[in-house]
Design a protein around this motif. Structure first.
Motif, PDB file in Angstrom:
ATOM      1  N   ALA A  22       0.452  -0.841  -0.339  1.00  0.00           N
ATOM      2  CA  ALA A  22       0.079   0.331   0.380  1.00  0.00           C
ATOM      3  C   ALA A  22       0.213   1.264   0.101  1.00  0.00           C
ATOM      4  O   ALA A  22       0.489   2.325  -0.756  1.00  0.00           O
ATOM      5  N   GLY A  23       1.951   1.342   0.705  1.00  0.00           N
ATOM      6  CA  GLY A  23       2.698   2.200   0.737  1.00  0.00           C
ATOM      7  C   GLY A  23       2.483   3.135   1.586  1.00  0.00           C
ATOM      8  O   GLY A  23       1.202   3.134   2.475  1.00  0.00           O
ATOM      9  N   LEU A  24       3.329   4.225   2.527  1.00  0.00           N
ATOM     10  CA  LEU A  24       3.028   5.270   3.576  1.00  0.00           C
ATOM     11  C   LEU A  24       3.386   7.122   2.981  1.00  0.00           C
ATOM     12  O   LEU A  24       1.991   7.737   3.782  1.00  0.00           O
ATOM     13  N   ALA A  25       3.336   6.887   1.883  1.00  0.00           N
ATOM     14  CA  ALA A  25       3.275   8.514   1.536  1.00  0.00           C
ATOM     15  C   ALA A  25       2.222   9.352   1.154  1.00  0.00           C
ATOM     16  O   ALA A  25       1.471   8.454   1.040  1.00  0.00           O
ATOM     17  N   GLY A  26       2.303  10.333   2.417  1.00  0.00           N
ATOM     18  CA  GLY A  26       0.952  11.163   1.974  1.00  0.00           C
ATOM     19  C   GLY A  26      -0.330  10.900   2.403  1.00  0.00           C
ATOM     20  O   GLY A  26      -0.985  11.543   2.741  1.00  0.00           O
ATOM     21  N   PHE A  27       0.489   9.856   3.655  1.00  0.00           N
ATOM     22  CA  PHE A  27      -1.228   9.252   4.455  1.00  0.00           C
ATOM     23  C   PHE A  27      -0.911   9.712   6.111  1.00  0.00           C
ATOM     24  O   PHE A  27      -1.160   8.991   7.138  1.00  0.00           O
ATOM     25  N   GLY A  28      -0.238  10.616   6.327  1.00  0.00           N
ATOM     26  CA  GLY A  28      -0.095  10.985   7.670  1.00  0.00           C
ATOM     27  C   GLY A  28       0.762  10.989   8.005  1.00  0.00           C
ATOM     28  O   GLY A  28       1.193  12.010   9.495  1.00  0.00           O
ATOM     29  N   ALA A  29       2.231  10.729   8.073  1.00  0.00           N
ATOM     30  CA  ALA A  29       2.632  10.338   8.645  1.00  0.00           C
ATOM     31  C   ALA A  29       3.894  10.901   7.637  1.00  0.00           C
ATOM     32  O   ALA A  29       4.792  10.246   7.043  1.00  0.00           O
ATOM     33  N   THR A  30       4.604  12.130   8.371  1.00  0.00           N
ATOM     34  CA  THR A  30       5.812  13.155   7.964  1.00  0.00           C
ATOM     35  C   THR A  30       7.179  12.135   7.852  1.00  0.00           C
ATOM     36  O   THR A  30       8.112  11.945   9.404  1.00  0.00           O
ATOM     37  N   ASN A  31       8.197  12.109   7.501  1.00  0.00           N
ATOM     38  CA  ASN A  31       9.318  12.494   7.967  1.00  0.00           C
ATOM     39  C   ASN A  31       9.956  13.183   9.603  1.00  0.00           C
ATOM     40  O   ASN A  31       9.868  14.371   9.107  1.00  0.00           O
ATOM     41  N   LEU A  32      11.089  11.917  10.321  1.00  0.00           N
ATOM     42  CA  LEU A  32      11.315  12.323  11.448  1.00  0.00           C
ATOM     43  C   LEU A  32      12.240  13.290  11.403  1.00  0.00           C
ATOM     44  O   LEU A  32      13.220  13.312  11.187  1.00  0.00           O
ATOM     45  N   SER A  33      11.901  14.029  11.932  1.00  0.00           N
ATOM     46  CA  SER A  33      13.558  15.285  12.148  1.00  0.00           C
ATOM     47  C   SER A  33      13.460  15.442  13.447  1.00  0.00           C
ATOM     48  O   SER A  33      13.281  14.631  14.418  1.00  0.00           O
ATOM     49  N   GLY A  34      14.798  15.898  13.774  1.00  0.00           N
ATOM     50  CA  GLY A  34      15.559  15.770  14.820  1.00  0.00           C
ATOM     51  C   GLY A  34      16.720  14.954  15.562  1.00  0.00           C
ATOM     52  O   GLY A  34      17.238  14.048  14.581  1.00  0.00           O
ATOM     53  N   THR A  35      17.384  14.417  16.587  1.00  0.00           N
ATOM     54  CA  THR A  35      18.537  13.655  16.798  1.00  0.00           C
ATOM     55  C   THR A  35      17.737  13.029  17.779  1.00  0.00           C
ATOM     56  O   THR A  35      18.555  11.726  17.679  1.00  0.00           O
ATOM     57  N   ALA A  36      16.330  12.815  18.154  1.00  0.00           N
ATOM     58  CA  ALA A  36      15.724  11.176  18.815  1.00  0.00           C
ATOM     59  C   ALA A  36      15.398  10.169  17.807  1.00  0.00           C
ATOM     60  O   ALA A  36      14.502  10.292  17.489  1.00  0.00           O
ATOM     61  N   HIS A  37      16.211   9.113  17.610  1.00  0.00           N
ATOM     62  CA  HIS A  37      16.146   8.330  16.561  1.00  0.00           C
ATOM     63  C   HIS A  37      15.749   6.985  17.281  1.00  0.00           C
ATOM     64  O   HIS A  37      15.229   5.791  15.990  1.00  0.00           O
ATOM     65  N   THR A  38      15.276   6.665  18.145  1.00  0.00           N
ATOM     66  CA  THR A  38      15.187   5.983  18.954  1.00  0.00           C
ATOM     67  C   THR A  38      13.971   5.942  20.291  1.00  0.00           C
ATOM     68  O   THR A  38      14.324   6.649  21.328  1.00  0.00           O
ATOM     69  N   VAL A  39      12.706   5.088  19.941  1.00  0.00           N
ATOM     70  CA  VAL A  39      12.071   5.442  21.081  1.00  0.00           C
ATOM     71  C   VAL A  39      12.074   4.113  22.345  1.00  0.00           C
ATOM     72  O   VAL A  39      11.849   4.370  23.460  1.00  0.00           O
ATOM     73  N   ALA A  40      12.841   3.250  22.140  1.00  0.00           N
ATOM     74  CA  ALA A  40      12.818   2.251  23.448  1.00  0.00           C
ATOM     75  C   ALA A  40      14.048   1.611  22.923  1.00  0.00           C
ATOM     76  O   ALA A  40      14.273   1.430  22.243  1.00  0.00           O
ATOM     77  N   THR A  41      14.762   1.242  24.216  1.00  0.00           N
ATOM     78  CA  THR A  41      15.856   0.112  24.488  1.00  0.00           C
ATOM     79  C   THR A  41      15.264  -1.323  24.966  1.00  0.00           C
ATOM     80  O   THR A  41      14.894  -0.934  26.052  1.00  0.00           O
ATOM     81  N   VAL A  42      15.658  -2.510  24.445  1.00  0.00           N
ATOM     82  CA  VAL A  42      15.127  -3.489  24.792  1.00  0.00           C
ATOM     83  C   VAL A  42      16.622  -4.390  24.594  1.00  0.00           C
ATOM     84  O   VAL A  42      17.132  -4.967  24.060  1.00  0.00           O
ATOM     85  N   GLY A  43      17.290  -4.416  25.987  1.00  0.00           N
ATOM     86  CA  GLY A  43      18.480  -5.391  26.095  1.00  0.00           C
ATOM     87  C   GLY A  43      19.499  -4.073  24.538  1.00  0.00           C
ATOM     88  O   GLY A  43      19.591  -3.306  25.703  1.00  0.00           O
ATOM     89  N   ASP A  44      20.044  -5.309  23.918  1.00  0.00           N
ATOM     90  CA  ASP A  44      21.430  -4.989  23.045  1.00  0.00           C
ATOM     91  C   ASP A  44      20.171  -4.225  21.107  1.00  0.00           C
ATOM     92  O   ASP A  44      20.788  -3.661  20.645  1.00  0.00           O
ATOM     93  N   GLN A  45      19.004  -4.221  21.530  1.00  0.00           N
ATOM     94  CA  GLN A  45      17.996  -4.368  20.608  1.00  0.00           C
ATOM     95  C   GLN A  45      17.595  -2.419  20.719  1.00  0.00           C
ATOM     96  O   GLN A  45      17.642  -2.428  21.973  1.00  0.00           O
ATOM     97  N   THR A  46      16.605  -1.908  19.490  1.00  0.00           N
ATOM     98  CA  THR A  46      16.615  -0.977  19.962  1.00  0.00           C
ATOM     99  C   THR A  46      14.982  -0.569  18.595  1.00  0.00           C
ATOM    100  O   THR A  46      14.732  -1.076  18.223  1.00  0.00           O
ATOM    101  N   VAL A  47      13.927   0.199  19.869  1.00  0.00           N
ATOM    102  CA  VAL A  47      12.923   0.250  18.822  1.00  0.00           C
ATOM    103  C   VAL A  47      13.295   1.861  18.338  1.00  0.00           C
ATOM    104  O   VAL A  47      13.170   2.752  18.386  1.00  0.00           O
TER     105      VAL A  47
END
Length: 614
Positions: A22-47
């Motif tokens: 389906a693709g996501l372009a133009g359906f609500g989520a814009t390109n994320l900006s700023g320095t925060a690239h991780t919303v969660a850290t789980v052990g050695d993995q990141t979200v």
């Protein structure tokens, strides 16, 4: 494996596939900006914020597709979707962390095989196409490295899942116990005693007896919470006399409804079409000379009567055949006659006479209709003035004195349905009104209008004995009848001894054989079968019902009947048990993996990711 386990193991690859298709372009989520690239850290993995945004957008779009309307991020958060998505991604990251610690992975050859099998990457020839592959990933905002990494993680998670839930089996005794509970059978005999069977009829009680019963069962004679409401009401019927309807308008409405008031005669007709005049003549000759019936002609053509039924038709529907068909008697077969499909035989099955309603006959009905409509419009125009009066401090009594509205009072409960309480709009307003509310005009379904005010609220309270006397008598009589029936049934059971011979005791005996606990028997108590299954062979039991009792003797305990349906049920139950156990084991493993991975959430990054939705 359990459905949810399978869903979890494949969730991420389907997330990716949904984006690819389906693709996501133009359906609500814009390109994320700023320095925060991780919303969660789980052990050695990141979200990552990008992964969170993609999955959140996928969930939002799924709900939008289901409801047919846009869903704002604030609404999604109110529904808990943001936390649900975060929880899913943390669970996947915990599994990925576990997989990395175990050192599990797939080789390049297996990865290539997985990618080549994905239909979204196929070209026009149905084979993998690298340009299509890159285009689809670009549309989804993914690099080939990110996608292939995610696919490796998915494959590894599936291996771990399979190791945990593979071969999980619930003990067969669980299945056998449940199948036996559902499908076990009983054979039994029973007799029913009704009030007519009482050897001593229930006497007529005196007032003291009724009063004592009333006092002892006050909970049965309690009035519900009641709202004393004053209202004013105006309906179209109240002002019909004020509405003038000119004769020209009535005549115009009558003319518009000519089709309703003047219907020509019609016929119920069947039509059998032939390929030529000669074929139709030969068929008619078979009826007239050969003794063939019309039904047999239809059957010879491989048709049914429903295939040739025209229903009720007018002369205009039959064209050139109309005169002959309308002249025929019911049951006659006529033809050959022309039709729009070719020469045909017609059978007349019924006559619908013409119906003519003259203007004079319809006059009063049409006048009332027009008057009611104009009365409704008049009420709509008066409503604004009435609201202005209320806003200016006019009381309901003053409204009744100064306008066409009529004053009324009702002691309303949730069970009220008479008079003005028959209107849905009034019941809704009455249920919501409080002592702090000011009266305002509301409309009824028939075009009427009303306003109400709450005078007082009466709490639940005892119903006066004099008012409740008839119900007290009915309840006392029912209770005494039940008691008398039980006592007479007990005397019969005591007299049966060990024989349990119901018929020998002069009772009308009914036998049932091999019934399961789910069986339904008319004229028995709601828990009749449950009580039967509590009994032991030869046991006698009295089962009370509504103004009756039943004396039951259990004759035989039978195992489930071995049928194909039972085999299917046994297999299905076993699979459900296995799947449930597998799911619980895997859920426990995932929870433990999350606890050991010590997940942490960057709330600032999470807020930033959500803020980029528009």
């Amino acid at each position: 494996m359990a459905a949810r386990v399978k869903e979890l193991s494949k969730s991420f690859v389907w997330i990716l596939m949904g984006l690819l298709v389906a693709g996501l372009a133009g359906f609500g989520a814009t390109n994320l900006s700023g320095t925060a690239h991780t919303v969660a850290t789980v052990g050695d993995q990141t979200v990552t914020t990008q992964a969170y945004a993609r999955e959140l957008q996928r969930e939002i779009r799924a709900i939008e597709a289901q409801n047919g309307q846009a869903l704002q991020i604030s609404q999604a958060k109110a529904m808990g979707i943001d936390q649900q998505v975060l929880g899913q991604l943390i669970a996947l990251a915990a599994l990925d962390n576990e997989v990395d610690q175990l050192g599990i992975g797939i080789g390049d050859a297996n990865l290539q095989k997985e990618i080549l099998a994905i239909p979204a990457f196929h070209g026009p020839d149905g084979k993998f196409d690298r340009d299509t592959y890159r285009f689809q990933l670009d549309q989804a905002g993914l690099s080939d490295v990110d996608f292939e990494t995610d696919l490796r993680h998915e494959a590894a998670r599936t291996l771990v899942q399979g190791a945990i839930v593979g071969g999980v089996k619930m003990p067969p005794e669980m299945t056998a116990t449940l199948v036996d509970y559902i499908s076990a059978r009983r054979s039994f005999s029973f007799a029913t005693l009704t009030p007519e069977a009482l050897t001593t009829p229930v006497p007529t009680p005196d007032e003291a007896t009724l009063k004592a019963y009333y006092d002892a069962h006050g909970d049965q004679f309690t009035l519900p919470e009641t709202k004393s409401i004053t209202y004013v009401l105006l309906t179209p019927e109240m002002i019909l006399g004020q509405v003038e309807v000119d004769e020209a308008a009535i005549r115009r409405l009558y003319d518009e409804r000519q089709a309703d008031y003047n219907t020509p005669e019609r016929r119920l007709v069947e039509r059998l079409v032939f390929s030529s005049d000669q074929a139709a003549k030969d068929a008619m000759a078979q009826i007239e000379v050969g003794g063939t019936t019309f039904e047999q002609l239809v059957e010879q053509r491989g048709l049914s009567l429903s295939d040739i039924d025209l229903g009720d038709v007018g002369a205009e529907d039959l064209g050139a055949a109309a005169e002959t068909v309308f002249a025929a008697n019911v049951g006659d077969v006529v033809g050959p006659l022309p039709s729009n499909l070719g020469p045909a035989l017609f059978r007349v099955n019924g006559t619908l006479a013409a119906h003519v309603t003259t203007f004079e006959e319809a006059h009063d009905e049409l006048r009332d209709e027009l008057a009611s409509e104009r009365a409704r419009r008049l009420i709509e125009t008066q409503a604004e003035d009435i609201n202005d009066r209320l806003a200016g401090g006019a009381t309901l009594k003053e409204l009744a004195d100064e306008t066409d509205m009529q004053l009324g009072q009702i002691d309303w409960t949730s069970d009220s349905s008479d008079g003005i309480a028959a209107y849905d709009a009034f019941r809704e307003a009455a249920s919501k009104v409080t002592a702090d509310d000011f009266p305002e005009v509301k409309f009824l379904d028939d075009g009427g209008a009303f306003a109400l005010q709450l005078d007082k609220v009466l709490p639940p309270r005892p119903e006066p004995f004099e008012q409740a006397r008839d119900r007290v008598l009915a309840s006392w009589t029912a209770a005494e009848t039940d008691a008398a029936l039980k006592a007479q049934a007990q005397a019969i059971v005591d007299g049966l001894g060990t024989t349990g011979d119901l018929a020998g005791a002069g009772l009308t005996q009914r036998k049932e054989t091999g019934l399961t606990r789910a069986a339904f028997l008319e004229d028995t108590a709601p828990d009749f079968m449950n009580q039967v299954f509590e009994m032991k062979p030869g046991e006698l039991r009295i089962v009370p019902g509504d103004q009756m009792v039943q004396i039951v003797r259990l004759d035989e305990v039978l195992p489930p009947a071995e049928t194909p349906d039972l085999a299917v049920m046994r297999k299905s139950i076993a699979q459900q048990f296995d799947q449930s156990l597998a799911q619980q084991l895997f859920d426990a493993y995932v929870r433990d993996a999350q606890i050991r991975a010590h997940p942490t959430v960057d709330q600032q990054a999470l807020n930033a990711a959500q803020a980029n939705f528009r």
